[in-house]
Scaffold this motif. Structure first.
Motif, PDB file in Angstrom:
ATOM      1  N   UNK A   1       0.741  -1.178   0.005  1.00  0.00           N
ATOM      2  CA  UNK A   1       0.115   0.031   0.055  1.00  0.00           C
ATOM      3  C   UNK A   1       0.774   1.402   0.164  1.00  0.00           C
ATOM      4  N   UNK A   2       1.964   1.121   0.788  1.00  0.00           N
ATOM      5  CA  UNK A   2       3.000   2.385   0.836  1.00  0.00           C
ATOM      6  C   UNK A   2       3.515   2.705  -0.491  1.00  0.00           C
ATOM      7  N   UNK A   3       4.013   1.514  -1.190  1.00  0.00           N
ATOM      8  CA  UNK A   3       4.479   1.590  -2.476  1.00  0.00           C
ATOM      9  C   UNK A   3       3.526   2.178  -3.561  1.00  0.00           C
ATOM     10  N   UNK A   4       2.453   1.725  -3.613  1.00  0.00           N
ATOM     11  CA  UNK A   4       1.394   2.231  -4.439  1.00  0.00           C
ATOM     12  C   UNK A   4       1.028   3.888  -4.007  1.00  0.00           C
ATOM     13  N   UNK A   5       0.814   3.761  -3.053  1.00  0.00           N
ATOM     14  CA  UNK A   5       0.625   5.494  -2.819  1.00  0.00           C
ATOM     15  C   UNK A   5       1.797   6.363  -3.094  1.00  0.00           C
ATOM     16  N   UNK A   6       2.696   5.991  -2.981  1.00  0.00           N
ATOM     17  CA  UNK A   6       4.085   6.722  -3.203  1.00  0.00           C
ATOM     18  C   UNK A   6       4.131   6.980  -4.810  1.00  0.00           C
ATOM     19  N   UNK A   7       3.756   5.937  -5.524  1.00  0.00           N
ATOM     20  CA  UNK A   7       3.863   5.700  -7.054  1.00  0.00           C
ATOM     21  C   UNK A   7       2.758   6.853  -7.311  1.00  0.00           C
ATOM     22  N   UNK A   8       1.482   6.695  -6.875  1.00  0.00           N
ATOM     23  CA  UNK A   8       0.530   7.495  -7.250  1.00  0.00           C
ATOM     24  C   UNK A   8       0.914   8.998  -7.077  1.00  0.00           C
ATOM     25  N   UNK A   9       1.729   9.568  -6.075  1.00  0.00           N
ATOM     26  CA  UNK A   9       2.144  10.837  -5.829  1.00  0.00           C
ATOM     27  C   UNK A   9       3.353  11.233  -6.599  1.00  0.00           C
ATOM     28  N   UNK A  10       3.925  10.014  -7.427  1.00  0.00           N
ATOM     29  CA  UNK A  10       5.120  10.273  -7.933  1.00  0.00           C
ATOM     30  C   UNK A  10       6.412  10.172  -7.286  1.00  0.00           C
ATOM     31  N   UNK A  11       6.269   9.702  -5.845  1.00  0.00           N
ATOM     32  CA  UNK A  11       7.355   9.786  -5.183  1.00  0.00           C
ATOM     33  C   UNK A  11       8.637   8.716  -5.515  1.00  0.00           C
ATOM     34  N   UNK A  12       7.970   7.913  -6.364  1.00  0.00           N
ATOM     35  CA  UNK A  12       9.067   6.658  -6.448  1.00  0.00           C
ATOM     36  C   UNK A  12       9.802   6.719  -8.061  1.00  0.00           C
ATOM     37  N   UNK A  13       9.545   7.850  -8.458  1.00  0.00           N
ATOM     38  CA  UNK A  13      10.017   8.119  -9.913  1.00  0.00           C
ATOM     39  C   UNK A  13      10.621   9.437  -9.945  1.00  0.00           C
ATOM     40  N   UNK A  14      11.901   9.602 -10.753  1.00  0.00           N
ATOM     41  CA  UNK A  14      12.532  10.731 -10.934  1.00  0.00           C
ATOM     42  C   UNK A  14      12.326  11.472 -12.228  1.00  0.00           C
ATOM     43  N   UNK A  15      11.361  10.724 -13.122  1.00  0.00           N
ATOM     44  CA  UNK A  15      10.856  11.116 -14.379  1.00  0.00           C
ATOM     45  C   UNK A  15       9.640  12.002 -14.165  1.00  0.00           C
ATOM     46  N   UNK A  16       9.605  13.510 -14.720  1.00  0.00           N
ATOM     47  CA  UNK A  16       8.290  14.252 -14.385  1.00  0.00           C
ATOM     48  C   UNK A  16       7.078  13.486 -15.249  1.00  0.00           C
ATOM     49  N   UNK A  17       6.230  13.810 -14.704  1.00  0.00           N
ATOM     50  CA  UNK A  17       4.914  13.191 -15.106  1.00  0.00           C
ATOM     51  C   UNK A  17       4.423  13.257 -16.505  1.00  0.00           C
ATOM     52  N   UNK A  18       5.185  14.213 -17.123  1.00  0.00           N
ATOM     53  CA  UNK A  18       4.662  14.773 -18.540  1.00  0.00           C
ATOM     54  C   UNK A  18       5.663  13.749 -19.466  1.00  0.00           C
ATOM     55  N   UNK A  19       6.549  13.300 -19.149  1.00  0.00           N
ATOM     56  CA  UNK A  19       7.635  12.400 -19.592  1.00  0.00           C
ATOM     57  C   UNK A  19       7.439  11.149 -19.476  1.00  0.00           C
ATOM     58  N   UNK A  20       6.824  10.574 -18.505  1.00  0.00           N
ATOM     59  CA  UNK A  20       6.686   9.149 -18.266  1.00  0.00           C
ATOM     60  C   UNK A  20       6.355   8.339 -19.403  1.00  0.00           C
ATOM     61  N   UNK A  21       5.452   8.757 -20.391  1.00  0.00           N
ATOM     62  CA  UNK A  21       5.368   7.724 -21.470  1.00  0.00           C
ATOM     63  C   UNK A  21       5.948   8.226 -22.831  1.00  0.00           C
ATOM     64  N   UNK A  22       6.832   8.988 -22.588  1.00  0.00           N
ATOM     65  CA  UNK A  22       7.560   9.478 -23.780  1.00  0.00           C
ATOM     66  C   UNK A  22       8.860   8.551 -23.545  1.00  0.00           C
ATOM     67  N   UNK A  23       8.934   7.593 -24.370  1.00  0.00           N
ATOM     68  CA  UNK A  23      10.087   6.646 -24.443  1.00  0.00           C
ATOM     69  C   UNK A  23      11.429   7.327 -25.105  1.00  0.00           C
ATOM     70  N   UNK A  24      10.959   8.006 -26.055  1.00  0.00           N
ATOM     71  CA  UNK A  24      12.334   8.722 -26.652  1.00  0.00           C
ATOM     72  C   UNK A  24      12.083  10.309 -26.511  1.00  0.00           C
ATOM     73  N   UNK A  25      12.700  11.046 -25.639  1.00  0.00           N
ATOM     74  CA  UNK A  25      12.522  12.243 -25.314  1.00  0.00           C
ATOM     75  C   UNK A  25      12.947  13.259 -26.367  1.00  0.00           C
ATOM     76  N   UNK A  26      14.163  12.536 -27.153  1.00  0.00           N
ATOM     77  CA  UNK A  26      14.911  13.436 -28.071  1.00  0.00           C
ATOM     78  C   UNK A  26      13.846  13.584 -29.382  1.00  0.00           C
ATOM     79  N   UNK A  27      12.863  12.879 -29.702  1.00  0.00           N
ATOM     80  CA  UNK A  27      11.794  13.004 -30.649  1.00  0.00           C
ATOM     81  C   UNK A  27      10.762  13.835 -30.286  1.00  0.00           C
TER      82      UNK A  27
END
Length: 116
Positions: free
Chosen positions: A90-116
């Motif tokens: 539950x703690x991990x899911x809550x942290x992921x929901x808040x974006x606390x376990x990722x260093x990638x900004x929310x807008x770039x999460x689904x962009x696999x190739x940020x150069x294009x």
């Protein structure tokens, strides 16, 4: 007792001592009570240490009423550990929901190739 039982008891004793060592150091040097993560880390470590201690004790007292009491305590301890694992999930899911376990900004999460 054969050599595998002795080795199991010795290694379990080592795990119990390591957990106790962690708990003492963490208690003395960190404000673990002030956060849910800190309380969880302390409780989980002590539960694993208790399980290792059980292994040592059941090796010494494998029969009789002591063994029966130890086995009952193990059942309770395993249920407690299961609850802690659910809490951790539950703690991990809550942290992921808040974006606390990722260093990638929310807008770039689904962009696999940020150069294009």
């Amino acid at each position: 007792m054969d050599y595998t039982q002795i080795a199991n008891a010795l290694v379990s004793g080592l795990v119990a001592l390591c957990c106790l060592n962690f708990a003492i150091i963490y208690h003395l040097h960190a404000p673990w009570r002030s956060t849910p993560f800190g309380r969880h880390l302390m409780t989980f470590t002590l539960a694993i240490g208790a399980l290792a201690t059980y292994t040592v004790l059941i090796t010494v007292w494998p029969n009789g009423w002591t063994a029966a009491a130890l086995r009952f305590a193990r059942i309770v301890l395993l249920l407690f550990i299961a609850g802690l694992v659910l809490q951790r999930t539950r703690m991990v899911l809550a942290a992921q929901h808040k974006g606390g376990l990722t260093q990638v900004p929310r807008s770039d999460r689904h962009n696999r190739n940020p150069e294009h």
